[in-house]
Design an enzyme around this catalytic site. Structure first.
Site, PDB file in Angstrom:
ATOM      1  N   GLU A 100       9.719 -36.424  43.824  1.00 43.56           N
ATOM      2  CA  GLU A 100       9.337 -36.855  45.155  1.00 43.56           C
ATOM      3  C   GLU A 100       8.708 -38.242  45.112  1.00 43.56           C
ATOM      4  OE1 GLU A 100       7.035 -33.520  46.622  1.00 43.56           O
ATOM      5  OE2 GLU A 100       8.818 -32.251  46.553  1.00 43.56           O
ATOM      6  N   CYS A 114       4.511 -44.501  46.884  1.00 40.39           N
ATOM      7  CA  CYS A 114       3.894 -43.702  45.822  1.00 40.39           C
ATOM      8  C   CYS A 114       5.011 -43.140  44.954  1.00 40.39           C
ATOM      9  CB  CYS A 114       3.052 -42.595  46.461  1.00 40.39           C
ATOM     10  SG  CYS A 114       2.266 -41.519  45.259  1.00 40.39           S
ATOM     11  N   CYS A 153       4.482 -32.263  35.358  1.00 40.44           N
ATOM     12  CA  CYS A 153       3.423 -32.984  34.646  1.00 40.44           C
ATOM     13  C   CYS A 153       2.823 -32.061  33.593  1.00 40.44           C
ATOM     14  CB  CYS A 153       2.329 -33.432  35.616  1.00 40.44           C
ATOM     15  SG  CYS A 153       0.995 -34.351  34.796  1.00 40.44           S
ATOM     16  N   CYS A 193      -3.939 -30.225  35.377  1.00 42.10           N
ATOM     17  CA  CYS A 193      -5.209 -30.293  36.109  1.00 42.10           C
ATOM     18  C   CYS A 193      -5.286 -29.084  37.049  1.00 42.10           C
ATOM     19  CB  CYS A 193      -5.311 -31.593  36.898  1.00 42.10           C
ATOM     20  SG  CYS A 193      -5.241 -33.050  35.836  1.00 42.10           S
ATOM     21  N   CYS A 206      -4.214 -29.416  40.970  1.00 45.80           N
ATOM     22  CA  CYS A 206      -3.029 -30.189  41.352  1.00 45.80           C
ATOM     23  C   CYS A 206      -1.756 -29.358  41.334  1.00 45.80           C
ATOM     24  CB  CYS A 206      -2.902 -31.388  40.410  1.00 45.80           C
ATOM     25  SG  CYS A 206      -1.371 -32.301  40.592  1.00 45.80           S
ATOM     26  N   CYS A 250      -1.838 -36.428  48.262  1.00 43.85           N
ATOM     27  CA  CYS A 250      -2.196 -36.394  46.845  1.00 43.85           C
ATOM     28  C   CYS A 250      -2.239 -34.962  46.348  1.00 43.85           C
ATOM     29  CB  CYS A 250      -3.592 -36.959  46.627  1.00 43.85           C
ATOM     30  SG  CYS A 250      -3.762 -38.658  47.060  1.00 43.85           S
TER      31      CYS A 250
HETATM   32  N1  SAH Z   1      -1.201 -38.156  37.158  1.00 46.27           N
HETATM   33  C1  SAH Z   1      -1.887 -39.276  37.653  1.00 46.27           C
HETATM   34  C2  SAH Z   1      -1.327 -39.796  38.952  1.00 46.27           C
HETATM   35  C3  SAH Z   1      -0.852 -38.758  39.931  1.00 46.27           C
HETATM   36  S1  SAH Z   1      -2.061 -37.728  40.644  1.00 46.27           S
HETATM   37  C4  SAH Z   1      -3.351 -38.986  37.812  1.00 46.27           C
HETATM   38  O1  SAH Z   1      -3.738 -37.832  37.723  1.00 46.27           O
HETATM   39  O2  SAH Z   1      -4.110 -39.926  38.010  1.00 46.27           O
HETATM   40  C5  SAH Z   1      -2.730 -38.809  41.902  1.00 46.27           C
HETATM   41  C6  SAH Z   1      -4.138 -38.451  42.356  1.00 46.27           C
HETATM   42  O3  SAH Z   1      -4.131 -37.237  43.128  1.00 46.27           O
HETATM   43  C7  SAH Z   1      -5.105 -38.216  41.208  1.00 46.27           C
HETATM   44  O4  SAH Z   1      -6.253 -38.985  41.413  1.00 46.27           O
HETATM   45  C8  SAH Z   1      -5.410 -36.740  41.310  1.00 46.27           C
HETATM   46  O5  SAH Z   1      -6.689 -36.469  40.828  1.00 46.27           O
HETATM   47  C9  SAH Z   1      -5.248 -36.480  42.780  1.00 46.27           C
HETATM   48  N2  SAH Z   1      -5.004 -35.080  43.141  1.00 46.27           N
HETATM   49  C10 SAH Z   1      -4.384 -34.133  42.417  1.00 46.27           C
HETATM   50  N3  SAH Z   1      -4.345 -32.964  43.105  1.00 46.27           N
HETATM   51  C11 SAH Z   1      -4.966 -33.193  44.291  1.00 46.27           C
HETATM   52  C12 SAH Z   1      -5.221 -32.399  45.447  1.00 46.27           C
HETATM   53  N4  SAH Z   1      -4.795 -31.133  45.532  1.00 46.27           N
HETATM   54  N5  SAH Z   1      -5.877 -32.962  46.480  1.00 46.27           N
HETATM   55  C13 SAH Z   1      -6.258 -34.262  46.438  1.00 46.27           C
HETATM   56  N6  SAH Z   1      -6.024 -35.063  45.383  1.00 46.27           N
HETATM   57  C14 SAH Z   1      -5.384 -34.540  44.310  1.00 46.27           C
HETATM   58 FE1  SF4 Z   2      -0.701 -34.464  36.354  1.00 47.70          FE
HETATM   59 FE2  SF4 Z   2      -1.618 -33.701  38.721  1.00 47.70          FE
HETATM   60 FE3  SF4 Z   2      -3.299 -34.022  36.693  1.00 47.70          FE
HETATM   61 FE4  SF4 Z   2      -2.156 -36.177  37.830  1.00 47.70          FE
HETATM   62  S1  SF4 Z   2      -3.585 -34.754  38.801  1.00 47.70           S
HETATM   63  S2  SF4 Z   2      -2.389 -35.740  35.623  1.00 47.70           S
HETATM   64  S3  SF4 Z   2      -0.140 -35.306  38.344  1.00 47.70           S
HETATM   65  S4  SF4 Z   2      -1.672 -32.494  36.784  1.00 47.70           S
END
Ligand code: SAH
Ligand code: SF4
Length: 347
Positions: free
Chosen positions: A89, A103, A110, A114, A117, A335
């Site tokens: 996406e 974006c 991934c 996390c 996420c 995000c």
């Molecule tokens: N993997 C990279 C970039 C993609 S994630 C990273 O983690 O930085 C982009 C941003 O979205 C990151 O700052 C992450 O912490 C945030 N993010 C992930 N899950 C989220 C959620 N459910 N709500 C809001 N932000 C989220």
């Molecule tokens: Fe991967 Fe989501 Fe963590 Fe970014 S926030 S590193 S996309 S698992």
């Protein structure tokens, strides 16, 4: 076997690849690609014969838009089909002045896992190649018009696919093509120390954002397993190193989770981490994803009061704070909401 795509090469690589064609031909083709050409027949300054020869060797695009979803706030989410049948996406966000930010994703899924996420919950399939990364920008342009900024904040951990991402960034920023300024590109990482040093040493000089989330090590290890192998003191050291080379402000992102990382002591720890670094703090209220949590408790969105209190605590400690708006939720394009059952489905 499908033909290789011609979009994943820097101008230098393309010039080599197309030899014995003269270099100016490679430039013409490179320019057409950056303007979003879909096939060689659109490249009207090439002879019919050359167009035919090229189309027997290459595709102009190897990915295609499978679905376009538009949110009422203007956010556009593109589902992009890859040749192996999986999907990624890309999202276009529009700000108050109508400026558009693309974006971009770097991986299918991934591996970082996390806890908050959606993409992380899918698991990891593979890295995107340079064409698959570069083409996302052309699809975004076709859907939304000129793109002012690029944030590499879609699916995946960019610094685990830095080599292909570098190629794509070189393609985007070449003045013979789009000439996208490197200052308008931001890479967001979960905090891969070796990748940050690599970027500092070998460029390109793009902006860096780090998903800190919390400066409490024990909590960070729960929320972001990356911290177990890239602990906070090493992360901070890498950021200092980056800044010693680039002299650029770094963004520290923090997804705010109700009652998890929004207390006064969390603000104090964040301010402590930021000491000695030139940073701006970007607070992102958590965008809900069903069934995610830690220690048997589901995550909840922070209340406005919680967010305001956090902003005030950080500002009181002299930090610059911005709040990210909840854009794209109507299409699950905000995000952390990217990825769906469709992602790994092969057709
Ligand atoms: N993997 C990279 C970039 C993609 S994630 C990273 O983690 O930085 C982009 C941003 O979205 C990151 O700052 C992450 O912490 C945030 N993010 C992930 N899950 C989220 C959620 N459910 N709500 C809001 N932000 C989220
Ligand atoms: Fe991967 Fe989501 Fe963590 Fe970014 S926030 S590193 S996309 S698992």
């Amino acid at each position: 076997m499908a033909l290789p795509s011609i979009t994943g090469y820097t101008l230098g690589e393309l010039t080599e690849l197309l030899k014995p064609l003269p270099a100016f031909r490679a430039r013409q083709i490179f320019k057409w690609i950056s303007r979003g050409a879909r096939n060689f027949d659109q490249m009207t300054d090439l002879s019919q014969e050359l167009r035919k020869t090229l189309s027997e060797r290459f595709l102009v695009m190897e990915t295609s838009v499978a679905d376009t979803l538009t949110d009422s706030d203007g956010t556009i989410k593109l589902q992009i089909a890859l040749q192996d049948g999986t999907k990624i996406e890309a999202v276009v966000l529009v700000d108050g002045e109508g400026r558009k930010t693309a974006c971009i994703s770097t991986q299918v899924g991934c591996p970082m896992a996390c806890a908050f996420c959606k993409t992380g919950s899918l698991g990891f399939l593979r890295n995107l190649n340079a064409a698959e990364i570069a083409e996302q920008l052309y699809h975004c342009q076709a859907a939304a018009g000129d793109i002012a900024n690029i944030v590499v904040m879609g699916m995946g951990e960019p610094l685990l696919n830095l080599s292909n991402l570098r190629t794509a960034m070189n393609i985007w920023s070449d003045p013979a093509g789009l000439g996208m300024s490197r200052r308008r590109i931001t890479i967001s990482t979960s905090g891969i120390v070796s990748g940050i040093k690599d970027l500092a040493d070998n460029g390109p000089e793009v902006r860096l954002a780090v998903s800190l989330t919390t400066a409490n090590e024990a909590m960070r290890e729960k929320l972001m397993p990356v911290s177990k192998t890239n602990p906070l003191p090493e992360l901070k050291e890498a950021l200092r190193y980056f800044q010693s080379k680039h002299d650029k402000r770094i963004t520290l992102e923090a997804v705010l989770l109700k009652d998890v990382n929004t207390k006064k002591e969390d603000a104090i720890a964040l301010a402590q981490f930021a000491k000695g670094l030139d940073v701006i703090i970007n607070l992102i209220p958590w965008n809900p994803v069903d069934g995610m949590g830690i220690d048997g408790t589901d995550f909840k969105e922070p209340t406005d009061r919680e967010i305001d209190a956090m902003v005030a605590e950080l500002e009181r400690r002299g930090l610059t704070v911005t709040r990210r708006y909840r854009k794209g939720r109507g299409v699950s394009g905000a995000c952390g909401q990217l990825g769906s059952v469709e992602t790994f489905k092969k057709e």
